[in-house]
Design a protein around this motif. Structure first.
Motif, PDB file in Angstrom:
ATOM      1  N   ALA A  30       0.651  -1.020  -0.025  1.00  0.00           N
ATOM      2  CA  ALA A  30       0.102  -0.066  -0.037  1.00  0.00           C
ATOM      3  C   ALA A  30       0.952   1.184   0.132  1.00  0.00           C
ATOM      4  O   ALA A  30       2.071   1.423   0.705  1.00  0.00           O
ATOM      5  N   ASN A  31       0.468   2.243  -0.699  1.00  0.00           N
ATOM      6  CA  ASN A  31       1.159   3.665  -0.770  1.00  0.00           C
ATOM      7  C   ASN A  31       2.537   3.409  -1.495  1.00  0.00           C
ATOM      8  O   ASN A  31       3.441   4.248  -1.539  1.00  0.00           O
ATOM      9  N   ARG A  32       2.667   2.405  -2.490  1.00  0.00           N
ATOM     10  CA  ARG A  32       3.865   2.241  -3.125  1.00  0.00           C
ATOM     11  C   ARG A  32       4.103   3.104  -4.115  1.00  0.00           C
ATOM     12  O   ARG A  32       5.214   3.646  -4.699  1.00  0.00           O
ATOM     13  N   SER A  34       2.825   7.261  -6.007  1.00  0.00           N
ATOM     14  CA  SER A  34       2.357   8.518  -5.850  1.00  0.00           C
ATOM     15  C   SER A  34       1.758   8.576  -7.172  1.00  0.00           C
ATOM     16  O   SER A  34       1.826   7.978  -8.215  1.00  0.00           O
ATOM     17  N   VAL A 307      -1.603   1.690  -4.624  1.00  0.00           N
ATOM     18  CA  VAL A 307      -2.049   3.233  -4.534  1.00  0.00           C
ATOM     19  C   VAL A 307      -2.406   3.385  -3.030  1.00  0.00           C
ATOM     20  O   VAL A 307      -2.697   2.401  -2.289  1.00  0.00           O
ATOM     21  N   PRO A 308      -2.118   4.728  -2.669  1.00  0.00           N
ATOM     22  CA  PRO A 308      -2.800   5.251  -1.591  1.00  0.00           C
ATOM     23  C   PRO A 308      -4.199   4.766  -1.490  1.00  0.00           C
ATOM     24  O   PRO A 308      -5.172   4.581  -2.254  1.00  0.00           O
ATOM     25  N   ASP A 310      -6.620   6.524  -0.344  1.00  0.00           N
ATOM     26  CA  ASP A 310      -7.522   7.531  -0.657  1.00  0.00           C
ATOM     27  C   ASP A 310      -7.549   7.725  -2.127  1.00  0.00           C
ATOM     28  O   ASP A 310      -8.287   8.640  -2.544  1.00  0.00           O
ATOM     29  N   ARG A 360       7.346   5.447  -5.528  1.00  0.00           N
ATOM     30  CA  ARG A 360       8.006   6.092  -4.413  1.00  0.00           C
ATOM     31  C   ARG A 360       9.577   5.706  -4.302  1.00  0.00           C
ATOM     32  O   ARG A 360       9.753   4.507  -4.324  1.00  0.00           O
TER      33      ARG A 360
END
Length: 361
Positions: A30-32, A34, A307-308, A310, A360
């Motif tokens: 998760a969050n890999r 931007s 992805v994030p 949100d 990222r």
């Protein structure tokens, strides 16, 4: 069984070179990534098709029902500009962009559809057709300004290779073929696509020294198409059977192998590959569709998982991955508040939204 037109992949349609240093292998989670949203031209819904190593993105934007479609290019600086149409035309589509901000695609005219080459210096240039044909489409361009696509007329559809010095020439298809499309070209001038007839087509590889080679199909399938090739000769695409389609990767040493599918998917297609051998595409069951990333170390992964939390949409298809690991993809909104993005149905009647995903560091 008829293989789909690979630039209008069946699941996606339902919703409408230089060597560089690679970053470390992607630690998916998760969050890999931007992300940057690529705003459409005023008409609304868009599709992103081409991505350079310089962050330049090419695509087209128009109304949901395909009217007033315009090709566009978005540069690394974030500026989106309309490419325009050929003389007498109303619609255009950009399919690919190279590292020199040269874009190819096709536009209608008063009488036909024609392949074009665009640059800021020359504007939109009609590439013509093969002798005796009336229409053409361009699908890919390399940094040597070699362009591939298809030319069509009463005799069928033929693949072409275009260069500034040599103009347009035919790329021979497989024996007996009356349909051949060249869909991608690498820095060495190796070309891939699909060739056959109205019922069965096979992925092919064409090289300047070896001519046209049939890449075959996965076991028990009937048709295939090659969508992309990297500078090391790795080819990706789709192999189609009576009840499903499967993404493949092909190499000269190992032949064709299945890349797998996301959970529950019956339709999977590999659309692009970079020089690292990382692959992107789409996988689903014809109703719920998800963009994927495949790597040799991690296998196939849902891009929505990296992805994030949100992130504003469900990513439905990934169309390009460059040598920096950046990905272009499209998405759509979830149809009911409160549903999570892992299994939600989508508003297919709303405009597609376009994104550039950046790993990222």
């Amino acid at each position: 069984m008829q293989v789909r037109d690979t630039v209008r992949w069946r699941l996606i349609a339902s919703i409408f070179s230089v060597l560089i240093l690679f970053p470390p292998d992607y630690a998916l989670g998760a969050n890999r990534y931007s992300w940057v949203e690529i705003g459409p031209l005023p008409a609304g819904s868009g599709i992103v098709r081409g991505l350079s190593d310089n962050d330049d993105v090419a695509g087209h934007s128009g109304y949901l029902h395909g009217t007033k479609t315009r090709a566009f290019v978005r540069t690394a600086g974030g500026t989106t500009e309309e490419i325009g149409v050929l003389l007498g035309g109303e619609n255009s589509r950009a399919i690919a962009v190279n590292n020199y901000l040269q874009v190819v695609g096709f536009s209608n005219t008063q009488t036909s559809i024609r392949a074009f080459l665009w640059s800021r210096e020359t504007g939109v240039q009609d590439l013509g057709t093969l002798p005796g044909d009336s229409s053409s489409k361009a699908y890919a361009i390399n940094d040597a300004n070699q362009i591939v696509g298809s030319s069509s007329g009463a005799g069928g559809i033929r693949a072409f290779l275009w260069s500034r010095n040599g103009g347009m020439r035919e790329i021979t298809g497989l024996p007996g073929a009356d349909y051949t499309e060249a869909l991608a070209i690498n820095s060495s001038g190796q070309i891939v696509g699909a060739s056959g007839n109205s019922r069965i087509r096979h992925a092919f590889l064409w090289t300047p020294s070896g001519g046209t080679q049939d890449l075959g199909i996965l076991p028990n399938d009937v048709s295939s198409a090659a969508n992309a090739i990297n500078d090391y000769g790795k080819v990706v695409g789709v192999s189609v059977g009576p009840y499903s389609s499967r993404a493949f990767i092909w190499t000269s040493s190992e032949g064709m192998r299945d890349l797998g599918a996301l959970s529950g998917a019956t339709e999977t297609e590999a659309i692009a590959v970079n020089n690292r051998g990382d692959v992107v595409g789409a996988s689903g069951d014809g109703v719920s569709v998800r963009a994927f990333l495949w790597t040799s170390s991690s296998g196939i992964q849902d891009l929505n998982a990296v992805v994030p939390a949100d992130f504003p949409v469900v990513l439905e298809g990934a169309f390009g991955i460059n040598n920096r690991g950046q990905i272009i993809a499209i998405g759509n909104v979830i149809n009911m508040p409160g549903q999570d993005r892992s299994g939600a149905q989508l508003y297919h009647s709303t405009p597609n939204r376009m994104f550039l995903l950046r790993p990222r560091s």
